[in-house]
Design a protein around this motif. Sequence first.
Motif, PDB file in Angstrom:
ATOM      1  N   MET A 152      37.498  72.346  66.757  1.00 41.63           N
ATOM      2  CA  MET A 152      37.300  73.822  66.958  1.00 41.63           C
ATOM      3  C   MET A 152      36.008  74.021  66.558  1.00 41.63           C
ATOM      4  O   MET A 152      35.174  74.925  67.010  1.00 41.63           O
ATOM      5  N   LEU A 153      35.425  73.428  65.413  1.00 45.63           N
ATOM      6  CA  LEU A 153      34.297  73.525  64.654  1.00 45.63           C
ATOM      7  C   LEU A 153      33.144  73.475  65.446  1.00 45.63           C
ATOM      8  O   LEU A 153      32.090  73.858  66.009  1.00 45.63           O
ATOM      9  N   GLY A 203      29.031  75.376  69.776  1.00 53.97           N
ATOM     10  CA  GLY A 203      28.639  75.485  71.139  1.00 53.97           C
ATOM     11  C   GLY A 203      28.551  74.021  71.995  1.00 53.97           C
ATOM     12  O   GLY A 203      28.320  73.779  72.984  1.00 53.97           O
ATOM     13  N   HIS A 204      29.325  72.984  71.070  1.00 52.32           N
ATOM     14  CA  HIS A 204      29.221  71.660  71.642  1.00 52.32           C
ATOM     15  C   HIS A 204      30.810  71.555  72.274  1.00 52.32           C
ATOM     16  O   HIS A 204      31.732  70.852  71.633  1.00 52.32           O
ATOM     17  N   LEU A 205      30.783  71.817  73.450  1.00 50.47           N
ATOM     18  CA  LEU A 205      32.128  71.798  74.201  1.00 50.47           C
ATOM     19  C   LEU A 205      32.884  70.517  74.405  1.00 50.47           C
ATOM     20  O   LEU A 205      33.725  70.130  74.683  1.00 50.47           O
ATOM     21  N   LEU A 206      31.607  69.568  74.603  1.00 52.02           N
ATOM     22  CA  LEU A 206      32.154  68.070  74.764  1.00 52.02           C
ATOM     23  C   LEU A 206      32.455  67.487  73.577  1.00 52.02           C
ATOM     24  O   LEU A 206      31.773  67.617  72.606  1.00 52.02           O
ATOM     25  N   HIS A 207      33.588  66.722  73.546  1.00 43.77           N
ATOM     26  CA  HIS A 207      34.140  66.243  72.136  1.00 43.77           C
ATOM     27  C   HIS A 207      33.459  65.236  71.453  1.00 43.77           C
ATOM     28  O   HIS A 207      33.031  64.243  72.062  1.00 43.77           O
ATOM     29  N   HIS A 208      33.244  65.546  70.410  1.00 43.95           N
ATOM     30  CA  HIS A 208      32.234  64.589  69.798  1.00 43.95           C
ATOM     31  C   HIS A 208      33.139  64.168  68.277  1.00 43.95           C
ATOM     32  O   HIS A 208      33.546  64.993  67.778  1.00 43.95           O
ATOM     33  N   ASN A 209      33.314  62.833  68.175  1.00 44.92           N
ATOM     34  CA  ASN A 209      33.957  62.274  66.812  1.00 44.92           C
ATOM     35  C   ASN A 209      33.031  62.351  65.598  1.00 44.92           C
ATOM     36  O   ASN A 209      32.092  61.679  65.560  1.00 44.92           O
ATOM     37  N   ALA A 244      37.546  80.557  66.068  1.00 44.19           N
ATOM     38  CA  ALA A 244      37.436  80.043  64.969  1.00 44.19           C
ATOM     39  C   ALA A 244      36.027  80.514  64.383  1.00 44.19           C
ATOM     40  O   ALA A 244      35.534  80.899  63.284  1.00 44.19           O
ATOM     41  N   LYS A 245      35.010  80.788  65.326  1.00 45.08           N
ATOM     42  CA  LYS A 245      33.947  80.929  65.165  1.00 45.08           C
ATOM     43  C   LYS A 245      33.626  82.589  64.507  1.00 45.08           C
ATOM     44  O   LYS A 245      33.026  82.772  63.689  1.00 45.08           O
ATOM     45  N   ALA A 246      34.681  83.361  64.840  1.00 45.87           N
ATOM     46  CA  ALA A 246      34.787  84.583  64.509  1.00 45.87           C
ATOM     47  C   ALA A 246      35.881  85.046  63.293  1.00 45.87           C
ATOM     48  O   ALA A 246      35.467  85.666  62.520  1.00 45.87           O
ATOM     49  N   TYR A 274      37.825  65.909  55.182  1.00 47.39           N
ATOM     50  CA  TYR A 274      37.292  67.204  54.993  1.00 47.39           C
ATOM     51  C   TYR A 274      35.687  67.275  55.319  1.00 47.39           C
ATOM     52  O   TYR A 274      35.030  68.277  55.896  1.00 47.39           O
ATOM     53  N   ILE A 275      35.177  66.208  55.220  1.00 47.05           N
ATOM     54  CA  ILE A 275      33.725  66.326  55.585  1.00 47.05           C
ATOM     55  C   ILE A 275      33.479  66.527  56.918  1.00 47.05           C
ATOM     56  O   ILE A 275      32.638  67.197  57.242  1.00 47.05           O
ATOM     57  N   GLY A 276      34.138  65.807  57.844  1.00 49.62           N
ATOM     58  CA  GLY A 276      34.007  65.982  59.252  1.00 49.62           C
ATOM     59  C   GLY A 276      34.900  67.370  59.526  1.00 49.62           C
ATOM     60  O   GLY A 276      34.325  68.110  60.542  1.00 49.62           O
ATOM     61  N   GLY A 277      36.062  67.549  59.040  1.00 53.33           N
ATOM     62  CA  GLY A 277      36.891  68.792  59.559  1.00 53.33           C
ATOM     63  C   GLY A 277      36.675  70.159  58.936  1.00 53.33           C
ATOM     64  O   GLY A 277      37.008  71.250  59.701  1.00 53.33           O
ATOM     65  N   TRP A 278      35.681  70.169  57.874  1.00 52.34           N
ATOM     66  CA  TRP A 278      35.545  71.373  57.339  1.00 52.34           C
ATOM     67  C   TRP A 278      33.953  71.588  57.059  1.00 52.34           C
ATOM     68  O   TRP A 278      33.512  72.773  57.698  1.00 52.34           O
ATOM     69  N   ALA A 279      33.404  70.691  56.869  1.00 52.52           N
ATOM     70  CA  ALA A 279      32.076  70.888  56.847  1.00 52.52           C
ATOM     71  C   ALA A 279      31.237  70.607  58.222  1.00 52.52           C
ATOM     72  O   ALA A 279      30.117  70.960  58.190  1.00 52.52           O
ATOM     73  N   GLY A 280      31.794  69.795  59.130  1.00 54.33           N
ATOM     74  CA  GLY A 280      31.330  69.416  60.200  1.00 54.33           C
ATOM     75  C   GLY A 280      30.357  68.567  60.046  1.00 54.33           C
ATOM     76  O   GLY A 280      29.221  68.523  60.849  1.00 54.33           O
ATOM     77  N   VAL A 281      30.173  67.519  59.107  1.00 55.42           N
ATOM     78  CA  VAL A 281      29.257  66.445  59.328  1.00 55.42           C
ATOM     79  C   VAL A 281      30.092  65.019  59.319  1.00 55.42           C
ATOM     80  O   VAL A 281      31.234  64.879  59.137  1.00 55.42           O
ATOM     81  N   ILE A 282      29.360  64.124  59.920  1.00 58.00           N
ATOM     82  CA  ILE A 282      29.827  62.817  59.940  1.00 58.00           C
ATOM     83  C   ILE A 282      30.207  62.272  58.686  1.00 58.00           C
ATOM     84  O   ILE A 282      29.484  62.164  57.861  1.00 58.00           O
ATOM     85  N   CYS A 283      31.400  61.533  58.689  1.00 56.33           N
ATOM     86  CA  CYS A 283      32.040  60.773  57.597  1.00 56.33           C
ATOM     87  C   CYS A 283      31.979  59.468  58.096  1.00 56.33           C
ATOM     88  O   CYS A 283      32.833  59.004  58.943  1.00 56.33           O
TER      89      CYS A 283
END
Length: 587
Positions: free
Chosen positions: A52-53, A58-64, A87-89, A493-502
């Motif tokens: 969702m993040l 705007g990254h519609l293609l799935h990125h791990n 989720a953005k809103a 949480y690094i990937g799922g909440w902050a949106g940064v690669i762990c």
Amino acid sequence: MPERRFYLLLGALALTLASGPYLYGWLNTPTGSLYSGLTSNIDDCLVYFSWMLEAGRGHLLHHNLFSTEAQNPKLLYLWFALLGLIAKASGLPLAFHLGRVLGGAALLRAVVWLLHETIQSERARKLAFALVCFSSGFGWLSGGYNPAKGFTLQPIDTFQPEAITFLSLYYSPLFAPMTALMVVFFASLLKSERTGKLTDLWPACAAGAILGNSHTYDVVHLLAVAWVCKLFTLLPGPPPNPGRRVEKREWKGLLIATAACLPTTAYTAWASRVDPLFKARAWTNEGTFTPALWWVLLGFGLPLLFALLPQPLLPTLRRQGGRRGDGKSSGMEESGSPLPNLLPGLGGGAGGGGKFLLIWLVIGIAVAYLPVPFQRKMLMGAHIPICLLAGVGLDALTARLSGDFPKIAAFFGVLLTVPSNVLYLLADIGRLDSNSGTTARKPYLSADDQKVLAYLKEHAAETDAVVVSPDPSSVKRYPGMLNSQIDAHLNAYIGGWAGVICYNGHWSETLAYPQKNDVTLRIFNANTDDEVRKQLLQENQIRYVLVVNGFSEIQTERYSGVGWSVHQPAFLEPVLITDSQILYKVL
């Protein structure tokens, strides 16, 4: 009570009860903490958060976001793209639960449609709906889920939410809406067989196409059931019912519905092979094999016994006979049946009435033993035909009683199927009180957790990677869990909440997770030479190092936790220091 109002009230009750632990968690948030909105298996739910993040960015293609390898993303998950915009809103937790509740409502509405396509008796339909909403198996007899036994030595209703409808309503915004698509596919196919109109197939075509995009392997489940039902029409019945020749026009509907599933399924299969990370990860996950058959059957429990009662089902289950749009008979009433004394005929197509449900029951369990690494996940949807047949069986079992006893017996019959779900929810509520989950991830984020995640979300680039030290409290919270001492509370949480690669983000989403855990231990081992440590960080393209203060308390034969609060390597610069954590940037 009018039938429609019954479904509305019972469905609303099921969705409300399935939201109970989340409401409890929100209302009992400790002072200074933030509730993540999650309870059971927080790891996988944070994967959904990451999807969702990314979509919200705007990254519609799935990125791990849980693995550092090179990626070539081509996958587009339509459902999570929509939730990402919400989720953005609204924020991730609210979008997660909106998707869960709306998806659950769609599933229950689809079940009502299927009930009217397969069961004649209103009382049997109501009982079947109640069982869909609330029933579980015999897992409660062993006290619910026991982590010491793992996933292969206990009934599936204790740990596999896809297998039980109520747990699908509770668990995530993925399982319920995907099961709804399966139910819509079958209900539409049955309606088209009943009316003889191909225009009635469009819901099946749409549902199959979306399922092929968003939960691809369940298309195998769909088509296996549909085509086995079709092939049963070719089998001869007992005398005097010979086998009959099935005309080409009778195959048309199933062929159209099948064709609608194929483009998105084929695209997803292609895209998963083009992305090297997805390809490697998808076929190396050995943690989801289906347990022995008796554990599956025990997990479906009493509803399965009700479903297989030798009752005269013909008067109750709907016969799929009717007239075609051209006025000709659909052929459903005269076709032979290998099970003529038990269930109504299939007719010319994908199935109808009791035989369709029985075939779905058998095939829905059988596909979970196909030789693929994610076997038990394919049990999704198998609970539906069990409950529908169980409603008919319970109706037949109690209808002969006099006075109010049929209602009382039916009520207690449904009530006896509920305990495993109750134990599941109570266990999650109990873990909320201790700020723990079924894994090392905690449902409540401390003030320090929030500071670290906010800093990374604001300052880290999307390509930066973070490695997280083990959580010294996880071994205390999970003394019986294998390798619990090397779990890191904030990694997912690094990937799922902050949106940064762990780097060491998730037990299944991270490619080669066990090997990366070994590297993680070397990085945080006080006995590792600083030059070796620096080389490991550079080789694995790690930009940030998160150390949980108190990690040095963990001492085992394999490693000794670092004590960088006294001496830190020159190539690490502290960028955020809290009471319980230090975030370093690799220079």
